[in-house]
Design a protein around this motif. Structure first.
Motif, PDB file in Angstrom:
ATOM      1  N   LEU A  84     -54.736 -45.732  18.963  1.00  0.00           N
ATOM      2  CA  LEU A  84     -55.217 -47.063  19.335  1.00  0.00           C
ATOM      3  C   LEU A  84     -56.179 -47.634  18.298  1.00  0.00           C
ATOM      4  N   SER A  85     -56.147 -48.955  18.166  1.00  0.00           N
ATOM      5  CA  SER A  85     -57.159 -49.625  17.343  1.00  0.00           C
ATOM      6  C   SER A  85     -58.466 -49.647  18.140  1.00  0.00           C
ATOM      7  N   GLU A  86     -59.561 -49.971  17.480  1.00  0.00           N
ATOM      8  CA  GLU A  86     -60.858 -50.022  18.174  1.00  0.00           C
ATOM      9  C   GLU A  86     -60.832 -51.032  19.317  1.00  0.00           C
ATOM     10  N   SER A  87     -60.229 -52.189  19.115  1.00  0.00           N
ATOM     11  CA  SER A  87     -60.189 -53.196  20.182  1.00  0.00           C
ATOM     12  C   SER A  87     -59.327 -52.726  21.352  1.00  0.00           C
ATOM     13  N   GLU A  88     -58.225 -52.029  21.061  1.00  0.00           N
ATOM     14  CA  GLU A  88     -57.395 -51.484  22.136  1.00  0.00           C
ATOM     15  C   GLU A  88     -58.152 -50.422  22.924  1.00  0.00           C
ATOM     16  N   LYS A  89     -58.904 -49.569  22.219  1.00  0.00           N
ATOM     17  CA  LYS A  89     -59.701 -48.544  22.901  1.00  0.00           C
ATOM     18  C   LYS A  89     -60.691 -49.193  23.857  1.00  0.00           C
ATOM     19  N   GLN A  90     -61.405 -50.191  23.375  1.00  0.00           N
ATOM     20  CA  GLN A  90     -62.413 -50.855  24.210  1.00  0.00           C
ATOM     21  C   GLN A  90     -61.771 -51.521  25.422  1.00  0.00           C
ATOM     22  N   GLU A  91     -60.639 -52.165  25.232  1.00  0.00           N
ATOM     23  CA  GLU A  91     -59.960 -52.868  26.322  1.00  0.00           C
ATOM     24  C   GLU A  91     -59.437 -51.892  27.382  1.00  0.00           C
ATOM     25  N   LEU A  92     -58.734 -50.850  26.954  1.00  0.00           N
ATOM     26  CA  LEU A  92     -58.130 -49.903  27.892  1.00  0.00           C
ATOM     27  C   LEU A  92     -59.159 -49.018  28.582  1.00  0.00           C
ATOM     28  N   LEU A  93     -60.209 -48.630  27.865  1.00  0.00           N
ATOM     29  CA  LEU A  93     -61.139 -47.647  28.407  1.00  0.00           C
ATOM     30  C   LEU A  93     -62.331 -48.258  29.130  1.00  0.00           C
ATOM     31  N   LYS A  94     -62.372 -49.582  29.260  1.00  0.00           N
ATOM     32  CA  LYS A  94     -63.477 -50.204  29.986  1.00  0.00           C
ATOM     33  C   LYS A  94     -63.158 -50.393  31.471  1.00  0.00           C
ATOM     34  N   LYS A  95     -61.937 -50.107  31.867  1.00  0.00           N
ATOM     35  CA  LYS A  95     -61.547 -50.259  33.264  1.00  0.00           C
ATOM     36  C   LYS A  95     -62.350 -49.301  34.139  1.00  0.00           C
ATOM     37  N   GLU A  96     -62.734 -49.792  35.299  1.00  0.00           N
ATOM     38  CA  GLU A  96     -63.401 -48.927  36.277  1.00  0.00           C
ATOM     39  C   GLU A  96     -62.382 -48.588  37.353  1.00  0.00           C
ATOM     40  N   ILE A  97     -62.077 -47.315  37.487  1.00  0.00           N
ATOM     41  CA  ILE A  97     -61.101 -46.847  38.461  1.00  0.00           C
ATOM     42  C   ILE A  97     -61.815 -45.918  39.426  1.00  0.00           C
ATOM     43  N   LEU A  98     -61.723 -46.241  40.689  1.00  0.00           N
ATOM     44  CA  LEU A  98     -62.374 -45.439  41.724  1.00  0.00           C
ATOM     45  C   LEU A  98     -61.314 -44.741  42.558  1.00  0.00           C
ATOM     46  N   THR A  99     -61.572 -43.499  42.921  1.00  0.00           N
ATOM     47  CA  THR A  99     -60.655 -42.782  43.802  1.00  0.00           C
ATOM     48  C   THR A  99     -61.432 -42.305  45.015  1.00  0.00           C
ATOM     49  N   MET A 100     -60.720 -42.124  46.094  1.00  0.00           N
ATOM     50  CA  MET A 100     -61.349 -41.639  47.319  1.00  0.00           C
ATOM     51  C   MET A 100     -60.298 -40.939  48.161  1.00  0.00           C
ATOM     52  N   THR A 101     -60.784 -40.141  49.066  1.00  0.00           N
ATOM     53  CA  THR A 101     -59.921 -39.512  50.062  1.00  0.00           C
ATOM     54  C   THR A 101     -60.167 -40.214  51.379  1.00  0.00           C
ATOM     55  N   LEU A 102     -59.117 -40.639  52.003  1.00  0.00           N
ATOM     56  CA  LEU A 102     -59.227 -41.393  53.244  1.00  0.00           C
ATOM     57  C   LEU A 102     -58.506 -40.629  54.346  1.00  0.00           C
ATOM     58  N   GLU A 103     -59.197 -40.374  55.436  1.00  0.00           N
ATOM     59  CA  GLU A 103     -58.586 -39.695  56.575  1.00  0.00           C
ATOM     60  C   GLU A 103     -58.227 -40.737  57.619  1.00  0.00           C
ATOM     61  N   VAL A 104     -56.971 -40.727  58.073  1.00  0.00           N
ATOM     62  CA  VAL A 104     -56.525 -41.666  59.088  1.00  0.00           C
ATOM     63  C   VAL A 104     -55.910 -40.905  60.245  1.00  0.00           C
ATOM     64  N   GLN A 105     -55.984 -41.500  61.405  1.00  0.00           N
ATOM     65  CA  GLN A 105     -55.381 -40.909  62.588  1.00  0.00           C
ATOM     66  C   GLN A 105     -54.090 -41.655  62.903  1.00  0.00           C
ATOM     67  N   VAL A 106     -53.022 -40.927  63.072  1.00  0.00           N
ATOM     68  CA  VAL A 106     -51.728 -41.522  63.363  1.00  0.00           C
ATOM     69  C   VAL A 106     -51.306 -41.049  64.742  1.00  0.00           C
ATOM     70  N   ALA A 107     -50.926 -41.981  65.581  1.00  0.00           N
ATOM     71  CA  ALA A 107     -50.523 -41.643  66.956  1.00  0.00           C
ATOM     72  C   ALA A 107     -49.214 -40.924  67.014  1.00  0.00           C
TER      73      ALA A 107
END
Length: 74
Positions: A51-74
């Motif tokens: 990647l070029s420097e500008s591509e690195k900055q663009e792609l790697l500035k994203k904030e990605i959050l993950t979580m575990t979600l528990e749901v109840q299914v009838a």
């Protein structure tokens, strides 16, 4: 230079599959968690090197959050 990259690892009947949401097409696999971790680290390093420097900055500035979600299914 160091970059922090999000990695998703999924286990299936063939072993482990890993990919980076920030880096389209950057993925790997392995028979064990250790192997897939090593393989995806190498894949990310090679990917980011292309990647070029500008591509690195663009792609790697994203904030990605993950979580575990528990749901109840009838």
């Amino acid at each position: 230079m160091f970059y922090k990259v999000n990695i998703i690892i999924e286990k299936d009947e063939d072993g482990y599959y890993a990919y980076s949401p920030e880096l389209p097409g950057c993925q790997s696999q392995g028979d064990s968690l250790e192997e897939v971790s090593s393989n995806i680290k190498e894949a990310v390093e090679v990917y980011v090197e292309t990647l070029s420097e500008s591509e690195k900055q663009e792609l790697l500035k994203k904030e990605i959050l993950t979580m575990t979600l528990e749901v109840q299914v009838a």
